[in-house]
Design an enzyme around this catalytic site. Structure first.
Site, PDB file in Angstrom:
ATOM      1  N   SER A  98       0.810  -1.221   0.000  1.00 29.57           N
ATOM      2  CA  SER A  98       0.000   0.000   0.000  1.00 29.57           C
ATOM      3  C   SER A  98       0.839   1.264   0.000  1.00 29.57           C
ATOM      4  CB  SER A  98      -0.929   0.010   1.221  1.00 29.57           C
ATOM      5  OG  SER A  98      -1.729  -1.145   1.250  1.00 29.57           O
TER       6      SER A  98
ATOM      7  N   HIS B 171       0.466   4.836   4.559  1.00 27.60           N
ATOM      8  CA  HIS B 171      -0.078   5.401   3.324  1.00 27.60           C
ATOM      9  C   HIS B 171       0.366   6.851   3.151  1.00 27.60           C
ATOM     10  CE1 HIS B 171      -3.652   2.348   3.188  1.00 27.60           C
ATOM     11  NE2 HIS B 171      -2.477   1.796   2.919  1.00 27.60           N
TER      12      HIS B 171
END
Length: 524
Positions: A447, A502
């Site tokens: 991610s 993230h």
């Protein structure tokens, strides 16, 4: 993170955005109805039975939202390729899932085009005549197609200007296409360019770049811009049938002054495709009506529109991502996806992708272990995933975002940004873990690297918007800012997701690519 949560998030965001867009534009109100009903089902179930809200509403979303969108996209692609028989069959099936917005009648018009292409003009006329007097918007298409199939451009132009209000004309994309072509065919180049200038913002709002570049192709052709037409056929209009590409290139060559060569090509096409009545009608018109030479008629304002159009096309080749479809395969992206899949198979082999011991054994990020010398975990953790859903979501992100970065920056710079984002985020988390407690025992997933790619794309678009004044770069940048905001919201709603990784990946990707762009020219 489970499938129910992911589906409810997708349903709410996609249906809400489509409903708002349809209501604001007052176009495709059938989609507003469908997405509004699915949205209502999702909201009611979210309050009554939240454990299945995503699964149930997601099922409705898949059948009545996603499948029709995919189906209609396929229909439009087949029509563009002039594979009318296949388009008719597909449209006839898909209309049962979405019988609104004129799609119930649409297969009839495709059938008429198929008959016309086969030379069965009487049958095509009979079919269209049933619709031209009907009291709904599609009746205008019936009349326009009757003129188009016979290449009666002067008659079509007169009919449009008398019977179609300007508000309707520039609101209906198909009518806009017919109108602009008829202007070019009849030699009114100044009106053609100014109509393109007026139609462009409307078509851009629909996101239909293929149609926009089709009418741009008309303009460039009738202005004799042979090289620009060739570039369009090599990129965004690469799906256009070869016979039609040859027709339009011959027209551009004719306008540019080489009539002898152009007429030779057109005569060859007429002999080779004698069964295609629509094409032959267009060729007959072209051979009997020499195009207007732009140097003799274009005003200064028209010349400015033409220059701006060529500049917009160049920017779109750089920043839209659509032109990459005709380039070589994104091998680096496919390689990264393959490595992730291999690691996932190893997870299954050694005990399961949701088994903490297996993930630890294969190299999941555990800050304490990294601090004790197991530095490789900041790398391997980027290729491990917790369950199939986690893997699928990340690989979809890599599949959609990776090629743009790969083709824009090149393979090595792409890999540099990818690993700086992923490995950098894992390293920073390890460092920060020394000073505060984290709610997870181990961390896995690509991610951070995927968010890094979003950061890279945002940097590229910002660079294009500020340095080259590319309008499409600014528009796409706004879309990616919305994606970032939605991702942050999603991270807040799903406690198992590491929002910090993230954000770190996003920032590292943006910073790394911004430095690269200082002394690097983007590829087209």
């Amino acid at each position: 993170m489970d499938l129910n949560s992911v589906l409810i998030f997708i349903v709410l965001i996609s249906c809400l955005s489509l409903t708002i867009r349809a209501l604001i534009s007052r176009n495709n109100l059938g989609w507003a109805l469908v997405s509004g009903l699915i949205l209502a089902i999702a909201v009611v179930l979210l309050f009554l039975i939240p454990s299945i809200a995503g699964l149930v509403s997601g099922s409705f979303w898949g059948i009545f939202f996603l499948l029709p969108l995919i189906g209609f996209g396929r229909v439009n692609k087949l029509i563009f390729q002039q594979r009318f028989a296949s388009a008719y069959k597909t449209a006839n099936l898909v209309r049962w899932l979405h019988p609104f917005d004129g799609w119930w009648e649409y297969p009839e018009f495709i059938k008429a085009l198929d008959l016309g292409q086969q030379g069965k003009m009487a049958e095509a006329h009979q079919l269209l005549n049933r619709h031209q007097s009907a009291k709904y918007g599609m009746s205008r298409h019936a009349v326009a197609l009757l003129y188009l199939m016979e290449a009666q451009w002067q008659e079509l132009l007169i009919w449009i200007e008398i019977n179609v209000p300007e508000k309707v004309l520039f609101h209906d994309v198909n009518l806009t296409v017919y109108y602009l072509r008829s202007l070019g065919e009849t030699g009114d180049l100044n009106k053609l360019l100014h109509s393109l200038d007026r139609a462009t913002p409307r078509i851009e709002k629909t996101g239909n770049l293929v149609t926009l570049n089709l009418i741009r192709m008309f303009v460039l052709t009738f202005c004799g811009e042979v090289k620009e037409v060739e570039k369009l056929f090599d990129t965004s209009l690469a799906m256009y049938p070869q016979k039609n590409r040859q027709f339009w290139l011959a027209t551009a060559i004719m306008v540019a002054g080489n009539e002898t060569a152009a007429r030779s090509v057109l005569s060859g096409l007429r002999d080779r495709y004698s069964q295609d009545r629509i094409l032959n009608s267009a060729i007959a018109w072209r051979l009997s009506h020499s195009p207007t030479h732009p140097q003799q008629v274009l005003t200064e304002s028209s010349q400015q529109i033409l220059t701006r159009t060529k500049s917009d096309i160049q920017h779109e080749r750089k920043y839209s991502g659509n032109s990459f479809a005709n380039q070589k395969k994104p091998l680096v992206t496919y390689g990264l996806i393959s490595i992730n899949l291999i690691f996932f198979l190893l997870e299954i082999y050694f005990g399961g992708s949701q088994n903490p011991r297996t993930l630890y054994f294969l190299g999941a990020l555990v800050p304490q272990a990294v601090l004790q010398g197991q530095w490789w975990r900041v790398i391997t953790a980027n290729f491990l995933h917790y369950g199939a859903l986690h893997l699928i979501m990340n690989m979809l992100g890599l599949y959609f975002f990776g090629p743009f970065v790969e083709f824009s920056l090149g393979s090595w710079r792409y890999l540099l940004c990818y690993f700086v984002s992923g490995v950098g985020a894992m390293s920073i988390i390890t460092f920060v873990a020394q000073y505060q407690d984290f709610p997870f025992n181990l961390l896995v997933g690509a991610s951070a690297s995927i968010m890094g790619l979003i950061g890279v794309i945002s940097a590229i678009l910002l660079w294009g918007w500020r340095r080259e004044k590319a309008r499409i770069a600014g528009k796409r940048l706004r879309i990616f800012l919305i994606i970032i905001v939605l991702q942050i919201i999603f991270d807040r709603l799903i406690p198992q997701v590491s929002g910090l990784s993230h954000l770190l990946g996003l920032g590292l990707g943006f910073a790394t690519s911004s430095l690269l762009l200082i002394n690097w020219q983007l590829k087209e």
